[in-house]
Enzyme design. Structure first.
Site: not given
Length: 218
Positions: A27, A82-84
């Protein structure tokens, strides 16, 4: 190759999971906004649909903010990744979260050297965007080939290549031939993969011939 679904629409994810096509979900803030729901609520529900990683993206741009948001998102469910973004603060956040045992997806990658930096920072996944490069008349699939080759040169790097911004089935076929680990696909593209005019034509012919026999299997 693992298939991740690139959407925040839970009904779409459930439907594709029933086909066995969901190894994970990605997402981003744009997809969450389209869902019209609260981010934590959406991520929590998606995490019940698949045991695979569900990427939830931070929205802060500074290290302290990214770290706080990343820890919060990770607390939603055990399968959250976790997307960074691939920025200096993002790489620093990636390293800290990875050292804490949190899977991290580094996104918005557009060069092989960026991918190398993400791997050195401990990223679980690197997300190169092929479609956006194609939009600029650059070769998105060459980027995938370069990253795959670089990672193969250094076996100690464990980062998986997650091909993003896939626009059509050809992107997927090319990525699979190059040996990418994961493809994240919009639901519509996954359904395109199923379709072929010769399959439809062949099925119509088989059913027509069967109807002539007057038989029933059951």
């Amino acid at each position: 190759m693992k298939f991740f679904v690139d959407t925040a629409e839970v009904s779409e994810i459930r439907a594709l999971a029933e086909l066995g096509m969901v190894d994970g979900v990605t997402t981003n803030p744009s997809l969450i906004a389209k869902s019209g729901r609260k981010m934590a609520e959406v991520i929590a529900e998606i995490c019940t649909v698949t045991p695979g990683h569900v990427s939830a993206e931070v929205t802060a741009t500074d290290y302290e903010g990214m770290l706080a948001e990343g820890r919060f998102l990770r607390g939603i469910a055990g399968n959250v990744a976790v997307k960074v973004p691939l920025t200096e603060a993002g790489l620093r956040t990636c390293r800290t979260l990875s050292e804490e045992g949190t899977p991290v997806n580094v996104t918005l990658c557009f060069s092989p050297t960026q991918a190398l930096l993400a791997a050195k920072a401990g990223a679980t996944y690197i997300s190169p965007f092929v479609g956006r490069l194609d939009d600029l008349a650059q070769d998105g699939m060459q980027l995938i080939a370069d990253i795959v080759q670089i990672y193969k040169n250094y076996p100690k790097l464990k980062t998986e290549v997650l091909v993003a911004s896939i626009r059509h089935p050809l992107h997927l076929a090319q990525a699979a031939k190059l040996g990418a680990d994961v493809a994240t696909l919009p639901p519509g593209v996954i359904r395109q993969l199923i379709k072929h005019p010769l399959t439809d034509r062949g099925l119509e012919a088989f059913l027509a011939d069967w109807k002539k026999t007057g038989q029933s299997i059951l």
